[in-house]
Motif scaffolding. Structure first.
Motif, short mmCIF file in Angstrom:
data_model
loop_
_atom_site.label_atom_id
_atom_site.label_comp_id
_atom_site.label_asym_id
_atom_site.label_seq_id
_atom_site.Cartn_x
_atom_site.Cartn_y
_atom_site.Cartn_z
N GLU B 172 -10.40 -0.10 2.27
CA GLU B 172 -9.13 0.51 2.65
C GLU B 172 -8.01 -0.54 2.70
O GLU B 172 -6.90 -0.30 2.24
CB GLU B 172 -9.30 1.15 4.02
CG GLU B 172 -8.02 1.72 4.56
CD GLU B 172 -8.23 3.17 4.92
OE1 GLU B 172 -9.15 3.44 5.68
OE2 GLU B 172 -7.45 4.00 4.43
N THR B 173 -8.33 -1.71 3.27
CA THR B 173 -7.35 -2.80 3.33
C THR B 173 -6.85 -3.13 1.94
O THR B 173 -5.65 -3.25 1.71
CB THR B 173 -8.00 -4.05 3.95
OG1 THR B 173 -8.69 -3.67 5.12
CG2 THR B 173 -6.95 -5.09 4.28
N ASN B 174 -7.80 -3.26 1.03
CA ASN B 174 -7.43 -3.55 -0.36
C ASN B 174 -6.50 -2.50 -0.91
O ASN B 174 -5.51 -2.81 -1.59
CB ASN B 174 -8.70 -3.58 -1.23
CG ASN B 174 -9.10 -4.99 -1.53
OD1 ASN B 174 -8.24 -5.88 -1.55
ND2 ASN B 174 -10.37 -5.20 -1.76
N MET B 177 -3.06 -2.71 0.66
CA MET B 177 -2.36 -3.89 0.14
C MET B 177 -1.78 -3.60 -1.24
O MET B 177 -0.64 -3.95 -1.53
CB MET B 177 -3.31 -5.09 0.06
CG MET B 177 -3.34 -5.89 1.34
SD MET B 177 -4.58 -7.18 1.25
CE MET B 177 -3.55 -8.57 0.82
N LYS B 178 -2.59 -2.96 -2.07
CA LYS B 178 -2.10 -2.64 -3.42
C LYS B 178 -0.94 -1.67 -3.36
O LYS B 178 0.06 -1.82 -4.07
CB LYS B 178 -3.24 -2.06 -4.26
CG LYS B 178 -4.10 -3.14 -4.87
CD LYS B 178 -5.15 -2.53 -5.81
CE LYS B 178 -6.23 -3.55 -6.10
NZ LYS B 178 -7.56 -2.92 -6.14
N ALA B 179 -1.10 -0.66 -2.49
CA ALA B 179 -0.03 0.34 -2.36
C ALA B 179 1.26 -0.30 -1.89
O ALA B 179 2.34 -0.04 -2.44
CB ALA B 179 -0.47 1.44 -1.38
N GLN B 180 1.16 -1.19 -0.89
CA GLN B 180 2.36 -1.83 -0.37
C GLN B 180 2.93 -2.82 -1.40
O GLN B 180 4.15 -2.93 -1.54
CB GLN B 180 2.07 -2.57 0.94
CG GLN B 180 1.58 -1.67 2.06
CD GLN B 180 2.63 -0.72 2.59
OE1 GLN B 180 3.37 -0.12 1.82
NE2 GLN B 180 2.69 -0.59 3.90
N ALA B 181 2.04 -3.50 -2.11
CA ALA B 181 2.51 -4.43 -3.13
C ALA B 181 3.29 -3.69 -4.20
O ALA B 181 4.31 -4.17 -4.70
CB ALA B 181 1.33 -5.18 -3.73
N ILE B 203 -1.10 -3.92 8.59
CA ILE B 203 -1.85 -3.68 9.83
C ILE B 203 -1.63 -2.27 10.36
O ILE B 203 -2.57 -1.59 10.76
CB ILE B 203 -1.44 -4.72 10.90
CG1 ILE B 203 -1.78 -6.12 10.42
CG2 ILE B 203 -2.10 -4.39 12.25
CD1 ILE B 203 -3.17 -6.58 10.68
N ILE B 204 -0.37 -1.85 10.37
CA ILE B 204 -0.08 -0.56 11.02
C ILE B 204 -0.77 0.61 10.33
O ILE B 204 -1.50 1.36 10.98
CB ILE B 204 1.44 -0.37 11.20
CG1 ILE B 204 1.90 -1.35 12.29
CG2 ILE B 204 1.78 1.06 11.60
CD1 ILE B 204 3.35 -1.35 12.59
N PRO B 205 -0.61 0.78 9.02
CA PRO B 205 -1.35 1.89 8.39
C PRO B 205 -2.86 1.75 8.55
O PRO B 205 -3.58 2.74 8.68
CB PRO B 205 -0.96 1.81 6.91
CG PRO B 205 -0.06 0.67 6.76
CD PRO B 205 0.25 0.08 8.08
N LEU B 206 -3.33 0.50 8.58
CA LEU B 206 -4.76 0.27 8.72
C LEU B 206 -5.25 0.78 10.08
O LEU B 206 -6.28 1.44 10.17
CB LEU B 206 -5.04 -1.23 8.60
CG LEU B 206 -6.45 -1.63 8.24
CD1 LEU B 206 -6.86 -1.00 6.93
CD2 LEU B 206 -6.57 -3.13 8.15
#
Ligand SMILES: Nc1ncnc2c1ncn2[C@@H]1O[C@H](COP(=O)(O)OP(=O)(O)O)[C@@H](O)[C@H]1O
Ligand SMILES: [Mg+2]
Lengths: 269, 283
Positions: B172-174, B177-181, B203-206
């Motif tokens: 999920e983190t990955n 990260m991709k989505a935010q990137a 962090i927040i969405p996670l």
């Protein structure tokens, strides 16, 4: 006697405005019922009420004629099983085997009998070759089949599927759907309530219940409800592909006998 | 980035160590940890090192895995060394330009690093040869004597669920990260403040999703009749064998031997005791 019966049930989250008000609902024993409703119409809330994860503020819920209350929650849960939407968030064990054992452990089944039961039910969903696989190495459809096998191993009388296929790709959807079809044929005494906004699943239902804003709009047979364009439109539902196709055929003046079976239609054409 | 975490990862195999009872392995790990923190002196440390080496050979873990799991140690080693440079002022002084290094600073650092190395190696052997599930069962069994005062089952269930969800949450983190990137968030470049902002967007969405997950998981468990306080059976059974007893007794004897040596002062003749070193620090 109905498998699930809601009598004037009212429920709202955190005691706010009720999402469900004076709901009356009957799910017939041994039948395959499809509860249709668009997103946010209160389907999951109904499922959680039926299995006692939520407590209604008013009204009564009966499972197999037994009124659901705090005291007989255990008895109710041994009758009703549910498969939820998200394949990841209901996989508890570290392998397929352990996940299937989880429910059996809770039912205090003798550990020496578990292996045989796990094998048997894993075979039913075609997952017996993956018994020692970890969830990260399984597809969504495979995880859902494990979830299904896990609850079937607990031998419930009533099976609720809360959008069990909605997060899956078409192949995963079909895999689950095939297993359910087979259950329908083989274990006719088991009541299946499939909750969905995916209308194709309603084609082979014994009964369809259409839900909107926490209210039952219509109860009927696929043949009666699914051809009713107005009804579907009003409830933000889209007619199944085969019925859309038949509409087009009608417009093109091609003669055929209306049917819900794709193969049958193909044969006619 | 996420895939090369080796510390604590199970490596499927069927070696002698894999087949040992997880309870035995957990006890061995405890015994080993105690031993490491006794001041053993040169010979003791060499013996202990050989024991660890033997364990590595028996468990057939590749050298590469060990070095990977030791990666986080390099930083710590340098840190300890720098501190020792300032603190330890005994032994032979060496002059390097303006700086003076004392030999004992190097010895003390080596000693600590060696202990850490042994500690991490043994933990790596333990986790590499024991399935996470077996670890939790071993914990549940070994701490069963605590049952009257606490629910050990809940503890082991919590650990096993945490272990089960680590890969899911990493995935999920990955994804986040991709989505935010793709929305232009830069996790790599920029000043500290910008980086902190970027991390917040991860962090927040996670956290939001982790809470939603735990909620659904709790529902799924409850719907399957789970009640941590009720009686339930257990599918997984551990099998204590003769070899487990044998190994356990052997290592207890070894520990007893080390303790005797340390008490009789034999060890001190080989090296200055770490306790003396600490005492000297407070003087
Ligand atoms: N835990 C909750 N807290 C507050 N409101 C909720 C919660 N779960 C669902 N709702 C609200 O209840 C309504 C019905 O939700 P739900 O039963 O999940 O619908 P469906 O399953 O048909 O999509 C929605 O408006 C939703 O926002
Ligand atoms: Mg829902």
């Amino acid at each position: 006697m109905d498998a699930i019966k809601f009598e004037n049930v009212t429920f709202g989250y955190h005691n706010q405005t009720p999402i469900i008000e004076n709901l009356n609902l009957e799910i017939k024993k041994g039948k395959y019922t499809v509860l249709l409703g668009h997103n946010g119409s209160g389907k999951s809330t109904i499922a959680k009420l039926a299995i006692g994860l939520l407590e209604c503020q008013d009204g009564n819920i009966f499972i197999d004629g037994i009124e659901l209350n705090e005291k007989n929650l255990n008895q109710i849960r041994s009758k009703v099983a549910i498969v939820f939407q998200n394949p990841d968030n209901q996989f508890i064990g570290s392998t397929v085997r352990d996940d299937m054992a989880f429910g059996l452990e809770n039912k205090c089944v003798d550990p020496n009998l578990m292996d045989a039961m796990i094998e048997e039910y894993a075979k039913k969903v075609n997952m017996h070759e993956f018994l020692d696989t970890e969830p990260t190495n399984l597809s969504g459809g495979q995880k859902q089949r494990v979830a299904l096998a896990g609850v079937l191993a607990m031998q419930p009388d009533i099976l609720i599927l809360d959008e069990a296929t909605s997060m899956l790709d078409p192949i995963g959807k079909k895999e689950i759907f095939d297993v359910i079809q087979e259950l329908k044929v083989k274990r006719s005494e088991m009541t299946i309530l499939s909750i969905t906004h995916h209308i194709e699943e309603a084609l082979f239902a014994d009964e369809i219940i259409i839900l909107n804003n926490g209210k039952v709009v219509k109860v009927g047979l696929p043949n009666d409800l699914l051809y009713d364009q107005n009804l579907l439109n009003q409830n933000a539902l889209e007619a199944p592909f085969i019925i859309q196709l038949e509409e087009k055929l009608k417009q093109a003046n091609i003669p055929f006998e209306p049917t819900l079976d794709v193969k049958e239609l193909v044969k006619q054409l | 980035m996420m895939s090369n975490i080796t510390l604590g990862r199970y490596i499927p195999n069927n070696t002698f160590f894999h087949r040992l009872d997880p309870r035995c392995k957990l006890l061995l790990l405890f015994i080993f940890m105690i031993t490491i923190f006794i001041n053993l002196g040169m010979i003791g440390y060499i013996v202990l090192g050989l024991v660890v080496l033997l364990c590595f050979i028996l468990s057939k873990i590749s050298i590469l895995t060990i070095f990977k799991s030791l990666k986080p140690m390099w930083f710590m080693m340098i840190f300890i060394f720098v501190i020792n440079l300032f603190v330890v002022k005994t032994g032979t002084p060496w002059h390097l330009g303006k700086i003076t290094i004392y030999s004992n600073a190097i010895f003390a650092t080596l000693k600590i690093v060696y202990r850490l190395f042994l500690l991490i190696s043994t933990s790596t052997i333990f986790t590499a040869t024991t399935k996470p599930l077996d670890i939790t069962i071993a914990i549940e069994d070994l701490f069963a004597f605590l049952k009257p005062i606490m629910n050990v089952h809940i503890l082991s269930m919590m650990i096993s669920i945490a272990l089960r969800f680590i890969p899911t949450i990493l995935e999920e983190t990955n994804r986040i990260m991709k989505a935010q990137a793709s929305r232009g968030v830069d996790f790599v470049h920029g000043k500290l403040k910008e980086k902190a902002k970027a991390i917040t967007s991860l962090i927040i969405p996670l956290f939001v999703s982790a809470f939603a997950r735990s909620d659904e998981l709790a529902n799924a468990m409850e719907a399957r009749s789970y009640n941590p306080y009720a009686q339930r059976t257990r599918y997984r059974k551990l099998h204590w064998q003769f070899k487990d007893s044998l190994i356990l007794i052997l290592s207890i004897v070894l520990l007893a031997g080390f303790i005797t040596l340390a008490i009789t002062g034999f060890a001190k003749t080989w090296n200055t005791s770490i306790f003396e070193w600490i005492k000297g620090w407070f003087k």
